[in-house]
Design a protein around this motif. Structure first.
Motif, PDB file in Angstrom:
ATOM      1  N   ILE A 308      56.150  55.675  67.939  1.00 10.50           N
ATOM      2  CA  ILE A 308      57.345  56.522  68.088  1.00 10.50           C
ATOM      3  C   ILE A 308      58.539  55.657  67.735  1.00 10.50           C
ATOM      4  CG2 ILE A 308      58.712  57.950  69.639  1.00 10.50           C
ATOM      5  CD1 ILE A 308      56.274  58.225  71.438  1.00 10.50           C
ATOM      6  N   LEU A 309      59.182  55.948  66.612  1.00  7.91           N
ATOM      7  CA  LEU A 309      60.334  55.151  66.181  1.00  7.91           C
ATOM      8  C   LEU A 309      61.621  55.733  66.749  1.00  7.91           C
ATOM      9  CD1 LEU A 309      61.151  53.410  62.939  1.00  7.91           C
ATOM     10  CD2 LEU A 309      62.768  55.137  63.716  1.00  7.91           C
ATOM     11  N   CYS A 310      62.440  54.852  67.336  1.00  8.32           N
ATOM     12  CA  CYS A 310      63.733  55.238  67.909  1.00  8.32           C
ATOM     13  C   CYS A 310      64.825  54.375  67.276  1.00  8.32           C
ATOM     14  CB  CYS A 310      63.744  55.025  69.419  1.00  8.32           C
ATOM     15  SG  CYS A 310      62.419  55.853  70.316  1.00  8.32           S
ATOM     16  N   SER A 311      65.938  55.011  66.918  1.00 11.89           N
ATOM     17  CA  SER A 311      66.998  54.233  66.295  1.00 11.89           C
ATOM     18  C   SER A 311      68.324  54.972  66.372  1.00 11.89           C
ATOM     19  CB  SER A 311      66.653  53.929  64.832  1.00 11.89           C
ATOM     20  OG  SER A 311      67.516  52.930  64.309  1.00 11.89           O
ATOM     21  N   SER A 312      69.369  54.295  65.902  1.00 10.43           N
ATOM     22  CA  SER A 312      70.703  54.880  65.747  1.00 10.43           C
ATOM     23  C   SER A 312      71.527  53.923  64.911  1.00 10.43           C
ATOM     24  CB  SER A 312      71.369  55.127  67.112  1.00 10.43           C
ATOM     25  OG  SER A 312      71.948  53.936  67.600  1.00 10.43           O
ATOM     26  N   PHE A 313      72.767  54.293  64.653  1.00  7.73           N
ATOM     27  CA  PHE A 313      73.694  53.408  63.939  1.00  7.73           C
ATOM     28  C   PHE A 313      74.694  52.759  64.894  1.00  7.73           C
ATOM     29  CE2 PHE A 313      72.820  56.400  60.241  1.00  7.73           C
ATOM     30  CZ  PHE A 313      72.030  55.488  59.559  1.00  7.73           C
ATOM     31  N   SER A 314      74.406  52.754  66.186  1.00  8.44           N
ATOM     32  CA  SER A 314      75.398  52.243  67.138  1.00  8.44           C
ATOM     33  C   SER A 314      75.608  50.744  67.008  1.00  8.44           C
ATOM     34  CB  SER A 314      74.982  52.581  68.576  1.00  8.44           C
ATOM     35  OG  SER A 314      73.811  51.908  68.939  1.00  8.44           O
ATOM     36  N   LYS A 315      74.603  49.999  66.552  1.00  7.68           N
ATOM     37  CA  LYS A 315      74.758  48.553  66.397  1.00  7.68           C
ATOM     38  C   LYS A 315      75.231  48.166  64.997  1.00  7.68           C
ATOM     39  CE  LYS A 315      73.378  47.512  70.568  1.00  7.68           C
ATOM     40  NZ  LYS A 315      73.341  48.869  71.130  1.00  7.68           N
ATOM     41  N   SER A 316      74.984  49.020  64.022  1.00  3.20           N
ATOM     42  CA  SER A 316      75.351  48.676  62.654  1.00  3.20           C
ATOM     43  C   SER A 316      76.588  49.421  62.154  1.00  3.20           C
ATOM     44  CB  SER A 316      74.186  48.983  61.703  1.00  3.20           C
ATOM     45  OG  SER A 316      73.804  50.342  61.795  1.00  3.20           O
ATOM     46  N   LEU A 317      77.029  50.450  62.901  1.00  7.36           N
ATOM     47  CA  LEU A 317      78.178  51.236  62.458  1.00  7.36           C
ATOM     48  C   LEU A 317      79.205  51.394  63.566  1.00  7.36           C
ATOM     49  CD1 LEU A 317      79.543  52.884  60.251  1.00  7.36           C
ATOM     50  CD2 LEU A 317      78.122  54.855  60.925  1.00  7.36           C
TER      51      LEU A 317
END
Length: 470
Positions: A308-317
């Motif tokens: 189950i892949l979880c991600s966001s752009f909170s660390k990179s954007l």
């Protein structure tokens, strides 16, 4: 030994001496090949051979169209040791210190009250895209909820973004969430029940520990290396001793050490998941901060839908952009249902604005700029840390936002927290990254923010707080 061999070795030793004496500091550019040829009276082949030998030792790195840069100081090559102990599964109790740090918005900043000036170009472009999306809302659109899985245009852009990393995922296989933490929450709820045991990295992300506490799950900590991540041999031993339902892992630049899991370890992890009927929850939030090539996700190797892949752009954007996503594999339908229960729907105009931002190339441009800036900040931080007194060990991540610092065993970073706080500094002590009180002599230090004068001064004050008498 031929004359040519002697000359390239002479140049190699001269460059090595210059790096050791910090004639060229960590992150600084070495003279160009042409300049070295002219200065040393050498052929291009001889110079290239010397540089390639230093690169093979990890002391310098080649950057496309930029030249060679100092990547590691020879006298400071010690990395933090894997100090975690394997203990029996236990319930999770998150430290009050974690709550104090979060109340101060200080998870990634020594000086949380110090706010930067102008927004970077990527954030300006993102805000414009979101503003345009809001202005496009027509009629009674505001009266309707978004589809449970999220805006299709955004999921299509995320699918294209994943394909550039070697992972082919359909938009229909993605679900938009309220950030990566929400995605992890949904993933744990989908594959675990109250009282189940979950394996986590140690040291590992304290946000996962907080979720485990809320869901009344038990945890077993698995040692990690700051270079290669989760110890697969240790995980194998843990799986043979206890009935574990899920493993939460960050293969790309895991916090706090910034490790990058090699391909062989990823393959073994998936084999263990198949052998022990294990769900793998991949926290992929730091992958886009890679200083060079962005690594493929673990999910790209998953042929059994166990990841189950979880991600966001909170660390990179932007941390203010509370949008994430989850690819639930065999748990996809369950995750969609849980999203309806916990969030109902995501903001339609935020999703549309982010989709436009990705479609016009603004995200790619932002990430290119950011990677160079983060690498420069990391280099400056590590160079400063290696000037501290006493024997210290520092991770050298190739992505992420922080380094892991191992101090002498006599240091107690928990005791130093209130002392630092009294001087306006907020540190992140090592025990926050464990449920068993380990890593008291360790510290996570972030390079997420520019090293302006005040932050540099704050960093310079830490040795007297943490290493008195040295």
């Amino acid at each position: 030994m031929t004359q040519t061999e002697y000359r390239y070795q002479q140049l190699e030793n001269w460059l090595l001496q210059g790096i050791t004496e910090q004639r060229w500091r960590l992150g600084e550019r070495l003279p160009s090949i042409r300049a070295l040829c002219e200065q040393q009276g050498l052929s291009k082949a001889t110079v290239q051979h010397a540089l390639q030998r230093l690169e093979a030792q990890g002391l310098i790195e080649a950057r496309p169209k930029a030249g060679y840069f100092v990547a590691l100081l020879p006298h400071a090559a010690k990395t933090p040791r894997s100090l975690a102990r394997i203990e029996a599964p236990r319930p999770v109790t998150v430290s009050e210190l974690f709550l104090d740090i979060m109340r101060r918005s200080a998870a990634f900043d020594l000086l949380p009250d110090l706010h930067a000036g102008d927004s970077p170009p990527g954030i300006v472009a993102l805000n414009r895209a979101i503003g345009r999306a809001l202005r496009r809302q027509k009629g009674d659109d505001h009266q309707y909820y978004d589809a449970p899985a999220g805006d299709m245009a955004l999921r299509e852009q995320l699918s294209l973004h994943a394909a550039r990393r070697g992972w082919q995922v359909l938009p229909e296989q993605l679900c938009i969430t309220s950030g990566c933490q929400h995605a992890l929450f949904l993933a744990l709820m989908a594959c675990c029940r109250k009282g189940d045991v979950v394996a986590v990295e140690s040291p590992g992300f304290y946000g996962v520990l907080q979720l485990l506490e809320q869901l009344e799950l038990q945890v077993v900590e698995v040692p990690t290396s700051s270079e290669t991540g989760l110890d697969i041999d240790a995980l194998d031993a843990v799986l043979k001793r206890w009935d574990i339902k899920a493993c939460v892992v960050s293969p790309a630049f895991a916090t706090p050490g910034g490790a990058l899991m090699p391909l062989s370890a990823r393959q073994r992890l998936l084999a263990l998941a198949e052998q022990f009927d294990l769900a793998i929850i991949e926290d992929d939030i730091y992958a886009d901060t890679a200083f060079s090539q962005v690594p493929d996700p673990l999910k790209a190797l998953d042929t059994s839908d166990r990841v189950i892949l979880c991600s966001s752009f909170s660390k990179s954007l932007s941390r203010d952009l509370r949008l994430g996503w989850v690819a639930g594999g065999r748990w996809h339908d369950r995750i969609l249902h849980l999203k309806l229960v916990t969030q109902l729907a995501s903001s339609r105009y935020l999703q549309q604005g982010l989709a436009d931002f990705m479609r016009d190339g603004s995200l790619a441009a932002h990430l290119r700029r950011q990677r160079g800036e983060l690498r420069t900040r990391r280099d400056r931080l590590i160079a400063s840390l290696h000037a501290w007194p006493g024997e210290i060990r520092v991770s050298t991540p190739q992505g992420g936002l922080a380094v892991w610092l191992e101090l002498p065993e006599s240091v107690d970073t928990l005791s130093a927290y209130p002392v630092a706080l009294s001087q306006g500094l907020v540190i992140t002590p090592g025990p926050l990254f464990s449920v068993s009180g380990q890593f008291r002599n360790c510290l996570r230090i972030s390079f997420a923010h520019p090293w302006d004068t005040r932050r540099s001064e704050a960093l310079g004050r830490l040795p007297e707080l943490l290493l008195p008498g040295l």
